[in-house]
Write an enzyme that holds these catalytic residues in place. Structure first.
Site, mmCIF file in Angstrom:
data_model
loop_
_atom_site.group_PDB
_atom_site.id
_atom_site.type_symbol
_atom_site.label_atom_id
_atom_site.label_comp_id
_atom_site.label_asym_id
_atom_site.label_seq_id
_atom_site.Cartn_x
_atom_site.Cartn_y
_atom_site.Cartn_z
ATOM 1 N N HIS A 275 32.083 40.331 45.833
ATOM 2 C CA HIS A 275 31.780 40.791 44.466
ATOM 3 C C HIS A 275 31.541 42.304 44.503
ATOM 4 O O HIS A 275 32.421 43.055 44.891
ATOM 5 C CB HIS A 275 30.595 39.985 43.933
ATOM 6 C CG HIS A 275 30.268 40.154 42.481
ATOM 7 N ND1 HIS A 275 31.099 40.762 41.574
ATOM 8 C CD2 HIS A 275 29.168 39.777 41.776
ATOM 9 C CE1 HIS A 275 30.530 40.748 40.375
ATOM 10 N NE2 HIS A 275 29.349 40.174 40.463
ATOM 11 N N HIS A 314 41.590 39.195 42.011
ATOM 12 C CA HIS A 314 40.561 39.010 40.996
ATOM 13 C C HIS A 314 40.703 37.616 40.405
ATOM 14 O O HIS A 314 41.794 37.107 40.248
ATOM 15 C CB HIS A 314 40.731 40.046 39.871
ATOM 16 C CG HIS A 314 39.494 40.231 39.066
ATOM 17 N ND1 HIS A 314 39.150 39.393 38.051
ATOM 18 C CD2 HIS A 314 38.489 41.133 39.180
ATOM 19 C CE1 HIS A 314 37.991 39.785 37.527
ATOM 20 N NE2 HIS A 314 37.567 40.836 38.186
ATOM 21 N N ASP A 370 37.171 47.756 42.528
ATOM 22 C CA ASP A 370 36.525 48.268 43.752
ATOM 23 C C ASP A 370 37.473 49.018 44.673
ATOM 24 O O ASP A 370 37.023 49.629 45.645
ATOM 25 C CB ASP A 370 35.903 47.089 44.517
ATOM 26 C CG ASP A 370 34.725 46.510 43.759
ATOM 27 O OD1 ASP A 370 34.715 45.298 43.478
ATOM 28 O OD2 ASP A 370 33.826 47.298 43.400
HETATM 29 C C1 SDX Z 1 34.471 42.223 41.477
HETATM 30 O O1 SDX Z 1 34.585 38.370 38.448
HETATM 31 C C2 SDX Z 1 34.511 39.651 38.099
HETATM 32 O O2 SDX Z 1 34.718 40.052 36.974
HETATM 33 C C3 SDX Z 1 34.101 40.581 39.259
HETATM 34 C C4 SDX Z 1 34.194 42.064 38.990
HETATM 35 C C5 SDX Z 1 33.190 42.504 37.960
HETATM 36 O O3 SDX Z 1 33.408 43.550 37.342
HETATM 37 O O4 SDX Z 1 32.096 41.873 37.892
HETATM 38 O O5 SDX Z 1 35.486 42.390 38.541
HETATM 39 C C6 SDX Z 1 33.888 42.860 40.262
HETATM 40 O O6 SDX Z 1 33.802 41.441 42.111
HETATM 41 C C7 SDX Z 1 35.909 42.537 41.839
HETATM 42 C C8 SDX Z 1 36.404 41.726 43.082
HETATM 43 C C9 SDX Z 1 35.915 42.466 44.341
HETATM 44 N N1 SDX Z 1 36.168 41.637 45.522
HETATM 45 C C10 SDX Z 1 37.121 41.976 46.424
HETATM 46 O O7 SDX Z 1 37.894 42.922 46.283
HETATM 47 C C11 SDX Z 1 37.141 41.083 47.652
HETATM 48 C C12 SDX Z 1 38.578 40.682 47.970
HETATM 49 N N2 SDX Z 1 39.054 39.803 46.879
HETATM 50 C C13 SDX Z 1 38.942 38.373 47.116
HETATM 51 O O8 SDX Z 1 37.927 37.936 47.920
HETATM 52 C C14 SDX Z 1 39.307 37.541 45.882
HETATM 53 O O9 SDX Z 1 40.430 38.085 45.342
HETATM 54 C C15 SDX Z 1 38.268 37.358 44.800
HETATM 55 C C16 SDX Z 1 36.974 36.836 45.335
HETATM 56 C C17 SDX Z 1 38.023 38.614 44.061
HETATM 57 C C18 SDX Z 1 38.836 36.321 43.806
HETATM 58 O O10 SDX Z 1 38.957 35.144 44.493
HETATM 59 P P1 SDX Z 1 39.497 33.801 43.774
HETATM 60 O O11 SDX Z 1 39.767 34.039 42.353
HETATM 61 O O12 SDX Z 1 38.576 32.702 44.127
HETATM 62 O O13 SDX Z 1 40.909 33.640 44.436
HETATM 63 P P2 SDX Z 1 41.164 32.873 45.774
HETATM 64 O O14 SDX Z 1 40.144 33.308 46.803
HETATM 65 O O15 SDX Z 1 41.291 31.447 45.460
HETATM 66 O O16 SDX Z 1 42.557 33.506 46.223
HETATM 67 C C19 SDX Z 1 43.785 32.945 45.803
HETATM 68 C C20 SDX Z 1 44.738 33.219 46.966
HETATM 69 C C21 SDX Z 1 44.243 32.696 48.314
HETATM 70 O O17 SDX Z 1 45.387 32.515 49.140
HETATM 71 P P3 SDX Z 1 45.887 30.988 49.433
HETATM 72 O O18 SDX Z 1 44.659 30.216 49.858
HETATM 73 O O19 SDX Z 1 46.452 30.519 48.106
HETATM 74 O O20 SDX Z 1 46.936 31.143 50.519
HETATM 75 O O21 SDX Z 1 44.851 34.649 47.161
HETATM 76 C C22 SDX Z 1 44.351 34.998 48.459
HETATM 77 C C23 SDX Z 1 43.482 33.844 48.906
HETATM 78 O O22 SDX Z 1 43.443 33.797 50.326
HETATM 79 N N3 SDX Z 1 43.561 36.209 48.278
HETATM 80 C C24 SDX Z 1 43.591 37.241 49.110
HETATM 81 C C25 SDX Z 1 42.738 38.178 48.539
HETATM 82 N N4 SDX Z 1 42.207 37.691 47.397
HETATM 83 C C26 SDX Z 1 42.724 36.449 47.252
HETATM 84 N N5 SDX Z 1 44.283 37.446 50.268
HETATM 85 C C27 SDX Z 1 44.074 38.647 50.843
HETATM 86 N N6 SDX Z 1 43.266 39.612 50.362
HETATM 87 C C28 SDX Z 1 42.588 39.411 49.216
HETATM 88 N N7 SDX Z 1 41.802 40.361 48.733
#
Ligand code: SDX
Length: 437
Positions: A275, A314, A370
């Protein structure tokens, strides 16, 4: 969820329970069905009704809200109906904070009163200093901020009176006003520097920079371009509908606890690397990559599941995060003053490669808020562990606007979800004296 009606006009679901052959008509409202309407669907009268299973609430609406609108497919973000691009360009953080909490833009008189109230509530009780000095020398500023915000509930016990509008207003003013002071003092403690008191001659964001960076000079002088850039960053972080930390604020707030304790829960959730902690993780990731030539190997590591591309992806945006676009532009403005950051070239190359790579395109992974923000914060010479504190200062009005909506929403009740039980049942307890004999 949107509230556009469908073409047929028949806003219902017909659900057939094949266990009994019974059909059920479930009304659709604003693109959702009420989970409680599923409770009538039972295999037998003495059986529990159907519930929903939704880890992470991926497809569950927890509330009705008029604060922030996001269209993840189109990359749209609006605070109280105003597009984020217009607010970032033409408004100020305190005006946006007023808009989020009051639901309308202020008149001149309202804005003057708002700014005056916040300016004159930036000081904290002297005892806050002594317990902040009690943290270890290398305590993470987010841990200090989380503890300090929660501690404020002990300095304002009347904050428990959440039913009184004037009291709620006073606590929200205090929190918006004092978050920069607590954030700056967390930084000064970690740096081993003396705490700097608020300077009420300065604007909100300039005062924050003064409490962070002032040393022996009489008056802190901030470059107006840097003040403006940080103010825009605060605007971009101000709210984001039901994200993880806002959900924490609402969930804790649903127990009718005071707003300081509810916001402290939001700070705790924001601390996580998935997050708000992602901006710190992005900087560490870019430093670890080290050069453009190392990017292909890193991308392979991501595809093999050994890494996450921090700052990408996201839950809602399946298109470019509109905030990331604005931040990327802001970065250029800041680097004009501070000189560019070599990590920016790595970030841009990483983004270019990722946006062409099917692994990321197929998963709709784009830069989020971010990805670039950390590069700007580093240009301000903030250490990475301060980045999420900056996010928390920006998000405070959003948390409070959502908390205020919660406490006034007649639909809301204490958060207490169901579970699917997977453990043992009806075991016979054998006392340890027999078990260990
Ligand atoms: C913020 O919710 C909000 O509004 C948050 C925010 C706000 O203003 O409050 O916008 C702020 O928290 C932004 C997000 C910051 N976090 C990161 O940058 C961390 C990296 N991102 C991930 O951990 C992920 O994208 C999330 C947590 C942000 C979202 O996760 P989801 O929606 O639960 O998606 P998921 O984990 O189910 O991913 C779907 C697929 C998966 O692959 P498969 O299992 O289908 O093979 O996408 C992949 C994930 O492994 N994936 C990534 C990835 N993010 C998702 N693979 C590599 N790198 C990534 N960053």
């Amino acid at each position: 969820m949107s509230n556009e009606a469908s073409t047929s006009g028949n806003e219902t679901l017909t659900i057939r329970d094949n266990r009994t052959g019974h059909d059920y008509e479930i009304p659709i409202t604003d693109g959702t069905i009420a989970a409680k309407d599923l409770g009538q669907i039972k295999a037998a009268d003495d059986q529990p009704g159907i519930a929903t299973y939704d880890p992470g609430f991926v497809n569950t609406a927890s509330c009705r809200s008029a604060v922030t609108y996001i269209d993840g497919e189109k990359g749209i973000l609006e605070y109280r109906g105003y597009p984020i691009e217009q607010l970032a360009e033409k408004s100020s953080f305190l005006e946006v904070a007023y808009l989020l909490i009051h639901g309308a833009l202020p008149t001149k008189e309202e804005m003057d009163a708002w700014v005056h109230e916040i300016t004159y509530h930036t000081f904290v009780h002297e005892n806050v200093k002594s317990f902040m000095e009690g943290f270890r020398y290398d305590a993470h500023p987010m841990g200090m901020l989380m503890a300090s915000v929660g501690a404020l509930s002990t300095f304002y016990p009347d904050a428990r009176n959440i039913g009184d509008p004037d009291n709620r207003h006073m606590q929200m003013v205090r929190m918006i006003a004092k978050m920069p002071t607590l954030g700056a003092w967390s930084y000064r403690h970690a740096q081993g520097k003396p705490f700097i008191y608020p300077d009420n001659d300065l604007g909100y964001t300039a005062n924050f920079l003064s409490m962070l960076f002032k040393m022996s000079e009489k008056k802190f002088e901030a470059d107006e371009r840097l003040v403006k850039a940080l103010d825009v960053l605060f605007i971009l972080h101000a709210d984001h509908e039901q994200n993880c930390s806002t959900n924490a604020v609402r969930s804790v707030g649903s127990s009718e606890v005071d707003p300081y304790s509810a916001v402290a829960a939001g700070v705790a959730a924001l601390y996580g690397p998935l997050h708000g902690g992602a901006n710190e993780a992005v900087l560490r990731m870019l430093r670890r990559i080290g050069s453009k030539s190392e990017i292909p190997a890193f991308i392979e590591g991501v595809k093999n599941g050994n890494e996450k591309l921090m700052g990408f992806g996201h839950r809602v945006y399946k298109n470019y995060d509109p905030r990331a676009k604005i931040i990327k532009k802001s970065a250029e403005d800041v680097f004009e003053v501070t000189g560019t950051n070599p990590l920016l070239d790595i970030a841009k190359e990483l983004e270019k490669i990722a946006l062409e790579d099917d692994y990321f395109v197929s998963r709709k992974l784009y830069p989020n808020v971010d990805f670039y923000s950390g590069l700007i914060y580093e240009a301000f010479e903030f250490p990475p562990e301060m980045f999420t504190v900056l996010f928390a200062i920006g998000r405070t009005p959003g948390w409070l606007a959502q908390w205020l909506e919660l406490v006034q929403d007649k639909d809301q009740k204490i958060a207490r979800p169901k579970q699917i039980y997977t453990g043992d049942r009806q075991l016979t307890f054998v006392p340890s004296s027999e078990r260990w004999a």
